[in-house]
Design a protein around this motif. Structure first.
Motif, short mmCIF file in Angstrom:
data_model
loop_
_atom_site.label_atom_id
_atom_site.label_comp_id
_atom_site.label_asym_id
_atom_site.label_seq_id
_atom_site.Cartn_x
_atom_site.Cartn_y
_atom_site.Cartn_z
N ARG A 130 -1.25 5.25 -2.37
CA ARG A 130 -2.16 5.94 -1.44
C ARG A 130 -3.22 4.98 -0.89
NH1 ARG A 130 -5.50 11.57 -2.76
NH2 ARG A 130 -6.32 11.87 -0.66
N TYR A 134 -4.05 3.97 2.99
CA TYR A 134 -5.40 4.16 3.53
C TYR A 134 -5.96 2.84 4.05
CZ TYR A 134 -10.11 6.07 3.90
OH TYR A 134 -11.33 6.48 4.38
N ASP A 137 -4.43 2.35 7.44
CA ASP A 137 -4.98 3.31 8.40
C ASP A 137 -6.39 2.91 8.84
OD1 ASP A 137 -2.69 4.79 8.22
OD2 ASP A 137 -3.51 6.25 6.80
N GLN A 176 -18.56 3.57 15.73
CA GLN A 176 -18.10 4.30 14.54
C GLN A 176 -16.67 3.90 14.19
OE1 GLN A 176 -18.83 8.55 14.60
NE2 GLN A 176 -17.32 8.91 13.00
N ASP A 198 -9.63 15.26 -4.66
CA ASP A 198 -9.82 15.06 -3.22
C ASP A 198 -11.23 15.39 -2.75
OD1 ASP A 198 -7.35 14.02 -2.27
OD2 ASP A 198 -6.43 15.97 -2.70
N ASN A 202 -12.84 12.60 -0.48
CA ASN A 202 -13.29 12.91 0.88
C ASN A 202 -14.78 12.65 1.05
OD1 ASN A 202 -10.75 13.64 1.66
ND2 ASN A 202 -11.06 15.83 1.38
N TYR A 264 -28.13 11.28 9.54
CA TYR A 264 -26.90 10.81 8.87
C TYR A 264 -27.01 10.99 7.35
CZ TYR A 264 -24.49 8.95 12.95
OH TYR A 264 -23.80 8.83 14.14
N GLN A 267 -26.43 14.51 6.45
CA GLN A 267 -24.99 14.84 6.50
C GLN A 267 -24.29 14.35 5.23
OE1 GLN A 267 -23.41 16.59 8.72
NE2 GLN A 267 -21.34 16.28 7.94
N MET B 1 -0.44 15.80 -2.69
CA MET B 1 -1.40 14.80 -2.21
C MET B 1 -1.77 15.07 -0.74
SD MET B 1 -0.87 10.70 -1.82
CE MET B 1 -0.35 10.47 -3.51
N ILE B 2 -3.04 14.98 -0.45
CA ILE B 2 -3.48 15.17 0.93
C ILE B 2 -3.22 13.88 1.71
CG2 ILE B 2 -5.51 15.47 2.40
CD1 ILE B 2 -6.61 17.33 0.31
N ASP B 3 -2.71 14.03 2.88
CA ASP B 3 -2.44 12.87 3.74
C ASP B 3 -3.76 12.19 4.10
OD1 ASP B 3 -0.49 12.46 6.77
OD2 ASP B 3 -1.86 11.11 5.76
N PRO B 4 -3.95 10.92 3.77
CA PRO B 4 -5.20 10.25 4.12
C PRO B 4 -5.49 10.30 5.62
CG PRO B 4 -3.88 8.89 2.65
CD PRO B 4 -3.02 10.05 3.05
N ASN B 5 -4.44 10.29 6.43
CA ASN B 5 -4.67 10.38 7.87
C ASN B 5 -5.38 11.66 8.24
OD1 ASN B 5 -3.83 8.06 9.09
ND2 ASN B 5 -1.67 8.65 9.08
N ASN B 7 -7.22 13.51 6.31
CA ASN B 7 -8.60 13.46 5.82
C ASN B 7 -9.49 12.74 6.82
OD1 ASN B 7 -7.77 14.68 3.53
ND2 ASN B 7 -7.81 12.84 2.25
N LEU B 8 -9.00 11.59 7.26
CA LEU B 8 -9.81 10.76 8.14
C LEU B 8 -10.06 11.49 9.46
CD1 LEU B 8 -11.10 8.00 8.15
CD2 LEU B 8 -9.08 7.09 9.23
N LEU B 11 -12.72 13.87 9.21
CA LEU B 11 -14.05 13.29 9.03
C LEU B 11 -14.64 12.76 10.33
CD1 LEU B 11 -13.48 11.16 5.80
CD2 LEU B 11 -14.76 13.27 6.00
N LEU B 12 -13.78 12.46 11.29
CA LEU B 12 -14.27 11.70 12.44
C LEU B 12 -15.38 12.42 13.19
CD1 LEU B 12 -11.02 10.10 13.84
CD2 LEU B 12 -12.65 9.27 12.18
N SER B 14 -17.53 14.36 11.93
CA SER B 14 -18.53 14.86 11.00
C SER B 14 -19.88 14.16 11.09
CB SER B 14 -18.01 14.73 9.56
OG SER B 14 -16.84 15.48 9.39
N LEU B 15 -19.92 12.99 11.68
CA LEU B 15 -21.20 12.31 11.78
C LEU B 15 -21.98 12.81 12.99
CD1 LEU B 15 -20.26 8.63 10.84
CD2 LEU B 15 -21.11 10.47 9.40
N PRO B 16 -23.29 12.94 12.84
CA PRO B 16 -24.10 13.46 13.95
C PRO B 16 -23.93 12.65 15.23
CG PRO B 16 -25.37 13.41 11.92
CD PRO B 16 -24.08 12.70 11.63
#
Lengths: 301, 73
Positions: A130, A134, A137, A176, A198, A202, A264, A267, B1-5, B7-8, B11-12, B14-16
Protein backbone atom coordinates in the motif's frame (compact mmCIF):
# COMPACT_ATOMS: atom_id res chain seq x y z
CA UNK A 1 21.05 6.09 9.55
CA UNK A 2 20.20 7.83 6.27
CA UNK A 3 23.79 7.67 5.11
CA UNK A 4 23.98 4.02 6.13
CA UNK A 5 20.80 3.05 4.28
CA UNK A 6 21.56 5.13 1.19
CA UNK A 7 25.16 3.96 0.84
CA UNK A 8 24.07 0.39 1.44
CA UNK A 9 21.66 0.58 -1.51
CA UNK A 10 24.36 2.16 -3.69
CA UNK A 11 26.73 -0.69 -2.85
CA UNK A 12 24.09 -3.35 -3.39
CA UNK A 13 23.21 -1.92 -6.79
CA UNK A 14 26.61 -2.48 -8.41
CA UNK A 15 26.57 1.14 -9.52
CA UNK A 16 29.40 2.51 -11.70
CA UNK A 17 31.86 4.87 -9.99
CA UNK A 18 31.02 7.89 -12.18
CA UNK A 19 27.58 8.15 -10.62
CA UNK A 20 28.37 6.57 -7.26
CA UNK A 21 30.83 9.29 -6.34
CA UNK A 22 28.33 12.03 -7.14
CA UNK A 23 25.47 10.38 -5.28
CA UNK A 24 27.67 9.67 -2.26
CA UNK A 25 28.53 13.38 -2.25
CA UNK A 26 24.85 14.31 -2.40
CA UNK A 27 24.12 11.96 0.52
CA UNK A 28 26.92 13.46 2.62
CA UNK A 29 25.60 16.96 1.95
CA UNK A 30 21.93 16.20 2.53
CA UNK A 31 21.89 13.66 5.38
CA UNK A 32 22.59 16.12 8.23
CA UNK A 33 19.39 18.06 7.43
CA UNK A 34 17.24 14.99 7.90
CA UNK A 35 17.08 15.42 11.66
CA UNK A 36 14.76 18.41 11.19
CA UNK A 37 11.06 17.68 11.12
CA UNK A 38 10.55 19.13 7.65
CA UNK A 39 13.33 16.98 6.18
CA UNK A 40 12.21 13.61 7.52
CA UNK A 41 12.76 13.98 11.25
CA UNK A 42 8.99 13.89 11.74
CA UNK A 43 8.69 10.32 10.48
CA UNK A 44 10.16 8.47 13.52
CA UNK A 45 8.18 10.79 15.84
CA UNK A 46 4.91 9.92 14.12
CA UNK A 47 5.70 6.21 14.00
CA UNK A 48 6.49 6.17 17.70
CA UNK A 49 3.24 8.01 18.48
CA UNK A 50 1.13 5.58 16.44
CA UNK A 51 2.75 2.31 17.48
CA UNK A 52 4.64 3.01 20.70
CA UNK A 53 7.26 0.58 19.43
CA UNK A 54 10.83 0.59 18.18
CA UNK A 55 11.43 3.37 15.64
CA UNK A 56 14.16 1.35 13.94
CA UNK A 57 11.63 -0.39 11.74
CA UNK A 58 10.57 2.89 10.10
CA UNK A 59 14.12 4.10 9.35
CA UNK A 60 14.24 2.80 5.76
CA UNK A 61 11.11 4.83 4.95
CA UNK A 62 12.51 7.88 6.76
CA UNK A 63 15.74 7.52 4.78
CA UNK A 64 13.91 7.04 1.48
CA UNK A 65 11.65 10.04 2.04
CA UNK A 66 14.55 12.25 3.13
CA UNK A 67 16.51 11.41 -0.02
CA UNK A 68 13.31 12.05 -2.00
CA UNK A 69 12.94 15.49 -0.42
CA UNK A 70 16.60 16.25 -1.14
CA UNK A 71 16.12 15.07 -4.74
CA UNK A 72 13.16 17.44 -5.16
CA UNK A 73 15.22 20.32 -3.80
CA UNK A 74 18.00 19.56 -6.27
CA UNK A 75 15.53 19.19 -9.14
CA UNK A 76 14.01 22.53 -8.23
CA UNK A 77 17.43 24.18 -8.43
CA UNK A 78 18.05 22.61 -11.82
CA UNK A 79 14.68 23.76 -13.17
CA UNK A 80 15.45 27.26 -11.95
CA UNK A 81 18.83 27.15 -13.73
CA UNK A 82 20.49 27.52 -10.35
CA UNK A 83 23.79 25.71 -10.94
CA UNK A 84 27.34 27.01 -11.13
CA UNK A 85 28.76 24.12 -13.14
CA UNK A 86 28.10 25.82 -16.45
CA UNK A 87 30.77 28.38 -15.68
CA UNK A 88 33.64 25.98 -14.93
CA UNK A 89 33.85 23.95 -18.10
CA UNK A 90 33.86 24.46 -21.82
CA UNK A 91 31.42 21.63 -22.58
CA UNK A 92 28.15 22.61 -24.17
CA UNK A 93 25.41 23.76 -21.78
CA UNK A 94 23.00 21.19 -23.19
CA UNK A 95 25.40 18.34 -22.47
CA UNK A 96 26.07 19.65 -18.99
CA UNK A 97 22.39 19.96 -18.19
CA UNK A 98 21.95 16.40 -19.37
CA UNK A 99 24.67 15.25 -16.99
CA UNK A 100 23.07 17.13 -14.11
CA UNK A 101 19.59 15.82 -14.80
CA UNK A 102 20.93 12.27 -15.04
CA UNK A 103 22.64 12.59 -11.68
CA UNK A 104 19.52 13.97 -10.05
CA UNK A 105 17.32 11.30 -11.62
CA UNK A 106 19.77 8.74 -10.25
CA UNK A 107 19.17 10.28 -6.83
CA UNK A 108 15.43 9.76 -7.26
CA UNK A 109 15.92 6.10 -8.13
CA UNK A 110 18.10 5.74 -5.07
CA UNK A 111 15.29 7.17 -2.89
CA UNK A 112 12.84 4.67 -4.32
CA UNK A 113 15.42 1.87 -3.98
CA UNK A 114 15.83 2.50 -0.25
CA UNK A 115 12.22 1.37 0.20
CA UNK A 116 13.51 -2.12 -0.58
CA UNK A 117 15.14 -2.11 2.87
CA UNK A 118 11.73 -2.19 4.59
CA UNK A 119 11.65 -5.29 6.76
CA UNK A 120 8.94 -7.73 5.65
CA UNK A 121 9.46 -9.67 8.88
CA UNK A 122 8.36 -6.70 10.96
CA UNK A 123 5.91 -4.88 8.67
CA UNK A 124 3.01 -6.75 7.04
CA UNK A 125 3.47 -7.11 3.28
CA UNK A 126 0.06 -5.53 2.57
CA UNK A 127 1.18 -2.32 4.27
CA UNK A 128 4.40 -2.13 2.27
CA UNK A 129 2.45 -2.74 -0.93
CA UNK A 130 0.00 0.00 0.00
CA UNK A 131 2.86 2.39 0.81
CA UNK A 132 4.50 1.80 -2.56
CA UNK A 133 1.28 2.61 -4.36
CA UNK A 134 0.73 5.73 -2.24
CA UNK A 135 4.35 6.74 -2.90
CA UNK A 136 3.69 6.65 -6.66
CA UNK A 137 0.33 8.41 -6.40
CA UNK A 138 1.73 11.25 -4.32
CA UNK A 139 4.73 11.77 -6.56
CA UNK A 140 2.65 11.80 -9.72
CA UNK A 141 0.39 14.42 -8.21
CA UNK A 142 3.35 16.49 -7.00
CA UNK A 143 4.88 16.41 -10.47
CA UNK A 144 1.54 17.56 -11.92
CA UNK A 145 1.55 20.49 -9.50
CA UNK A 146 5.10 21.39 -10.47
CA UNK A 147 4.13 21.20 -14.15
CA UNK A 148 1.18 23.49 -13.51
CA UNK A 149 3.46 25.91 -11.67
CA UNK A 150 6.08 25.92 -14.43
CA UNK A 151 3.46 26.47 -17.13
CA UNK A 152 1.91 29.30 -15.15
CA UNK A 153 5.33 30.97 -15.23
CA UNK A 154 5.22 30.84 -19.01
CA UNK A 155 1.76 32.40 -18.95
CA UNK A 156 3.00 35.20 -16.70
CA UNK A 157 5.92 35.84 -19.04
CA UNK A 158 3.39 36.16 -21.84
CA UNK A 159 1.56 38.70 -19.67
CA UNK A 160 -1.46 36.45 -19.20
CA UNK A 161 -1.97 37.70 -15.67
CA UNK A 162 -4.71 36.39 -13.43
CA UNK A 163 -6.98 38.73 -11.52
CA UNK A 164 -9.29 38.55 -8.54
CA UNK A 165 -10.13 35.23 -6.92
CA UNK A 166 -8.75 33.42 -9.96
CA UNK A 167 -5.20 34.40 -8.98
CA UNK A 168 -5.45 32.93 -5.49
CA UNK A 169 -7.31 29.87 -6.70
CA UNK A 170 -4.76 29.15 -9.42
CA UNK A 171 -1.95 29.65 -6.94
CA UNK A 172 -3.54 27.32 -4.38
CA UNK A 173 -4.30 24.68 -7.01
CA UNK A 174 -0.68 24.44 -8.14
CA UNK A 175 0.91 24.94 -4.74
CA UNK A 176 -1.23 22.41 -2.90
CA UNK A 177 -0.67 19.87 -5.66
CA UNK A 178 3.10 20.24 -5.75
CA UNK A 179 3.84 20.64 -2.02
CA UNK A 180 0.96 18.92 -0.23
CA UNK A 181 1.46 15.34 -1.49
CA UNK A 182 5.13 15.24 -0.49
CA UNK A 183 4.25 15.62 3.18
CA UNK A 184 1.02 13.67 2.85
CA UNK A 185 3.40 10.91 1.81
CA UNK A 186 5.72 11.50 4.79
CA UNK A 187 2.97 11.60 7.41
CA UNK A 188 0.38 9.35 5.77
CA UNK A 189 3.02 6.92 4.53
CA UNK A 190 4.32 6.50 8.07
CA UNK A 191 0.78 5.77 9.22
CA UNK A 192 0.29 3.22 6.44
CA UNK A 193 3.35 1.31 7.64
CA UNK A 194 2.39 1.67 11.30
CA UNK A 195 -1.28 0.70 11.32
CA UNK A 196 -4.27 -0.60 9.36
CA UNK A 197 -6.55 1.99 11.00
CA UNK A 198 -7.85 4.14 8.15
CA UNK A 199 -9.02 6.87 10.51
CA UNK A 200 -5.44 7.46 11.63
CA UNK A 201 -4.07 7.07 8.10
CA UNK A 202 -6.53 9.56 6.61
CA UNK A 203 -5.99 12.07 9.40
CA UNK A 204 -2.22 11.99 8.91
CA UNK A 205 -2.57 12.25 5.14
CA UNK A 206 -4.61 15.43 5.61
CA UNK A 207 -2.23 16.78 8.23
CA UNK A 208 0.69 16.18 5.86
CA UNK A 209 -1.14 17.82 2.97
CA UNK A 210 -1.79 20.89 5.14
CA UNK A 211 1.77 20.91 6.47
CA UNK A 212 3.38 20.77 3.02
CA UNK A 213 1.05 23.39 1.61
CA UNK A 214 1.72 25.72 4.55
CA UNK A 215 5.46 25.25 4.07
CA UNK A 216 5.17 26.55 0.53
CA UNK A 217 2.85 29.42 1.51
CA UNK A 218 5.29 30.35 4.27
CA UNK A 219 8.25 30.25 1.92
CA UNK A 220 6.45 32.66 -0.38
CA UNK A 221 5.62 35.04 2.44
CA UNK A 222 9.14 35.05 3.86
CA UNK A 223 10.74 35.37 0.40
CA UNK A 224 8.44 38.17 -0.69
CA UNK A 225 11.24 40.23 -2.24
CA UNK A 226 13.44 37.49 -3.65
CA UNK A 227 11.21 35.67 -6.13
CA UNK A 228 11.51 36.56 -9.79
CA UNK A 229 8.79 38.28 -11.74
CA UNK A 230 7.88 35.05 -13.50
CA UNK A 231 6.65 33.22 -10.39
CA UNK A 232 3.04 33.23 -9.25
CA UNK A 233 3.67 33.50 -5.52
CA UNK A 234 1.28 34.01 -2.63
CA UNK A 235 2.11 37.74 -2.32
CA UNK A 236 1.46 38.27 -6.03
CA UNK A 237 -1.76 36.25 -6.05
CA UNK A 238 -2.95 38.09 -2.93
CA UNK A 239 -2.15 41.45 -4.45
CA UNK A 240 -3.97 40.55 -7.68
CA UNK A 241 -7.03 39.41 -5.75
CA UNK A 242 -7.04 42.50 -3.60
CA UNK A 243 -6.77 44.84 -6.54
CA UNK A 244 -10.06 43.66 -8.02
CA UNK A 245 -11.80 44.35 -4.71
CA UNK A 246 -10.87 48.00 -5.06
CA UNK A 247 -8.78 47.74 -1.90
CA UNK A 248 -5.43 49.49 -1.56
CA UNK A 249 -2.36 47.33 -2.00
CA UNK A 250 -1.08 47.40 1.57
CA UNK A 251 1.68 45.39 3.18
CA UNK A 252 -0.37 43.11 5.38
CA UNK A 253 0.83 39.71 4.29
CA UNK A 254 1.78 38.64 7.79
CA UNK A 255 -1.76 39.25 8.98
CA UNK A 256 -3.20 37.31 6.05
CA UNK A 257 -0.68 34.55 6.73
CA UNK A 258 -2.02 34.36 10.29
CA UNK A 259 -5.56 33.97 8.97
CA UNK A 260 -4.45 31.19 6.62
CA UNK A 261 -2.41 29.41 9.26
CA UNK A 262 -5.19 29.56 11.83
CA UNK A 263 -7.78 28.21 9.38
CA UNK A 264 -5.52 25.37 8.27
CA UNK A 265 -4.60 24.41 11.83
CA UNK A 266 -8.27 24.37 12.78
CA UNK A 267 -8.97 22.04 9.88
CA UNK A 268 -6.15 19.74 10.97
CA UNK A 269 -7.31 19.86 14.59
CA UNK A 270 -10.83 18.83 13.57
CA UNK A 271 -9.42 15.80 11.81
CA UNK A 272 -7.08 14.91 14.65
CA UNK A 273 -9.92 14.67 17.18
CA UNK A 274 -10.52 11.16 15.82
CA UNK A 275 -7.02 9.83 16.52
CA UNK A 276 -5.23 8.80 19.75
CA UNK A 277 -3.92 11.55 22.02
CA UNK A 278 -0.28 10.59 21.43
CA UNK A 279 -0.74 11.08 17.68
CA UNK A 280 -2.48 14.40 18.21
CA UNK A 281 0.37 15.60 20.40
CA UNK A 282 3.05 14.50 17.97
CA UNK A 283 1.36 16.39 15.14
CA UNK A 284 0.93 19.52 17.24
CA UNK A 285 4.59 19.34 18.18
CA UNK A 286 5.65 19.04 14.53
CA UNK A 287 3.53 22.01 13.42
CA UNK A 288 4.68 24.06 16.40
CA UNK A 289 8.37 23.32 15.80
CA UNK A 290 8.02 24.40 12.21
CA UNK A 291 5.62 27.33 12.26
CA UNK A 292 5.31 28.74 15.74
CA UNK A 293 8.87 29.10 16.99
CA UNK A 294 8.41 32.71 18.08
CA UNK A 295 5.25 31.96 20.00
CA UNK A 296 6.84 28.91 21.58
CA UNK A 297 9.91 30.91 22.54
CA UNK A 298 7.82 33.71 24.02
CA UNK A 299 5.77 31.24 26.03
CA UNK A 300 8.84 29.70 27.62
CA UNK A 301 10.36 33.01 28.67
CA UNK B 1 -8.42 -1.91 2.23
CA UNK B 2 -9.41 1.59 1.18
CA UNK B 3 -7.95 2.67 -2.13
CA UNK B 4 -5.31 5.35 -1.37
CA UNK B 5 -6.40 7.17 -4.51
CA UNK B 6 -9.91 7.55 -3.19
CA UNK B 7 -8.61 8.76 0.16
CA UNK B 8 -6.48 11.37 -1.52
CA UNK B 9 -9.30 12.55 -3.75
CA UNK B 10 -11.51 12.97 -0.71
CA UNK B 11 -8.85 15.03 0.96
CA UNK B 12 -8.14 17.40 -1.87
CA UNK B 13 -11.05 19.68 -1.19
CA UNK B 14 -10.54 19.61 2.55
CA UNK B 15 -8.08 22.45 2.97
CA UNK B 16 -9.53 25.94 3.34
CA UNK B 17 -9.76 28.02 0.18
CA UNK B 18 -7.29 30.92 0.05
CA UNK B 19 -9.65 33.20 -1.86
CA UNK B 20 -12.46 32.62 0.66
CA UNK B 21 -10.08 33.35 3.52
CA UNK B 22 -8.92 36.55 1.84
CA UNK B 23 -12.47 37.81 1.36
CA UNK B 24 -13.41 36.91 4.91
CA UNK B 25 -10.33 38.74 6.15
CA UNK B 26 -11.11 41.88 4.16
CA UNK B 27 -14.77 41.80 5.15
CA UNK B 28 -13.93 41.52 8.84
CA UNK B 29 -11.29 44.22 8.72
CA UNK B 30 -13.58 46.55 6.74
CA UNK B 31 -16.40 46.02 9.19
CA UNK B 32 -14.19 46.90 12.15
CA UNK B 33 -12.88 50.02 10.47
CA UNK B 34 -16.37 51.14 9.42
CA UNK B 35 -17.56 50.74 12.99
CA UNK B 36 -14.73 52.91 14.30
CA UNK B 37 -15.28 55.52 11.62
CA UNK B 38 -18.93 55.70 12.65
CA UNK B 39 -17.91 56.18 16.27
CA UNK B 40 -15.23 58.82 15.76
CA UNK B 41 -14.56 59.58 12.17
CA UNK B 42 -12.13 62.48 12.59
CA UNK B 43 -9.87 60.54 14.93
CA UNK B 44 -9.89 57.56 12.63
CA UNK B 45 -9.08 59.71 9.65
CA UNK B 46 -6.18 61.22 11.55
CA UNK B 47 -5.03 57.77 12.51
CA UNK B 48 -5.25 56.62 8.92
CA UNK B 49 -3.22 59.63 7.93
CA UNK B 50 -0.44 58.53 10.25
CA UNK B 51 -1.32 60.41 13.44
CA UNK B 52 -0.17 58.34 16.42
CA UNK B 53 -3.20 59.23 18.52
CA UNK B 54 -4.58 56.77 21.10
CA UNK B 55 -7.26 55.82 18.63
CA UNK B 56 -4.64 55.37 15.98
CA UNK B 57 -2.91 52.95 18.26
CA UNK B 58 -6.18 51.14 18.81
CA UNK B 59 -6.71 51.03 15.09
CA UNK B 60 -3.36 49.39 14.62
CA UNK B 61 -4.50 46.63 16.96
CA UNK B 62 -7.26 45.74 14.53
CA UNK B 63 -4.70 43.81 12.59
CA UNK B 64 -4.60 40.17 13.50
CA UNK B 65 -1.87 39.86 16.15
CA UNK B 66 1.34 38.48 14.70
CA UNK B 67 1.33 35.31 16.70
CA UNK B 68 3.11 33.02 14.32
CA UNK B 69 6.49 33.31 12.77
CA UNK B 70 8.17 31.26 10.17
CA UNK B 71 11.45 29.45 9.92
CA UNK B 72 13.24 26.81 7.87
CA UNK B 73 16.20 25.20 9.55
Amino acid sequence: MIEFNALRRLDESNILPELRQTLAGYIAEDAPSAVHVQWGGAIPLIFKAVTDTDEQVIQPFASAWSILAAFLERLDHLEDGDTDVLSVTTASPVKLMGIHYNRVIGYFFLATGILDLLDYQRIPERRIHRLRRYWSDCLLRAVSGQQCDLESQLALQDDCRLEGRAALEAYQRATQAKAGPIFALAFGGTAILATDDDVIINALMLAGEAYGTLLQYGDDVSDVDSEGDSMLTLPKAYSAARGVQGLPDTHELNSYWNVIYTAYIQQVERTLTQVPIAVQESMRSIFRQTFECRQATENTQ
Amino acid sequence: MIDPNNNLTDLLGSLPNLADLAELYWKTASHDIAHLVHQASSDVIQALQGDHSPLGNELSKLDVPLRFSWRRD
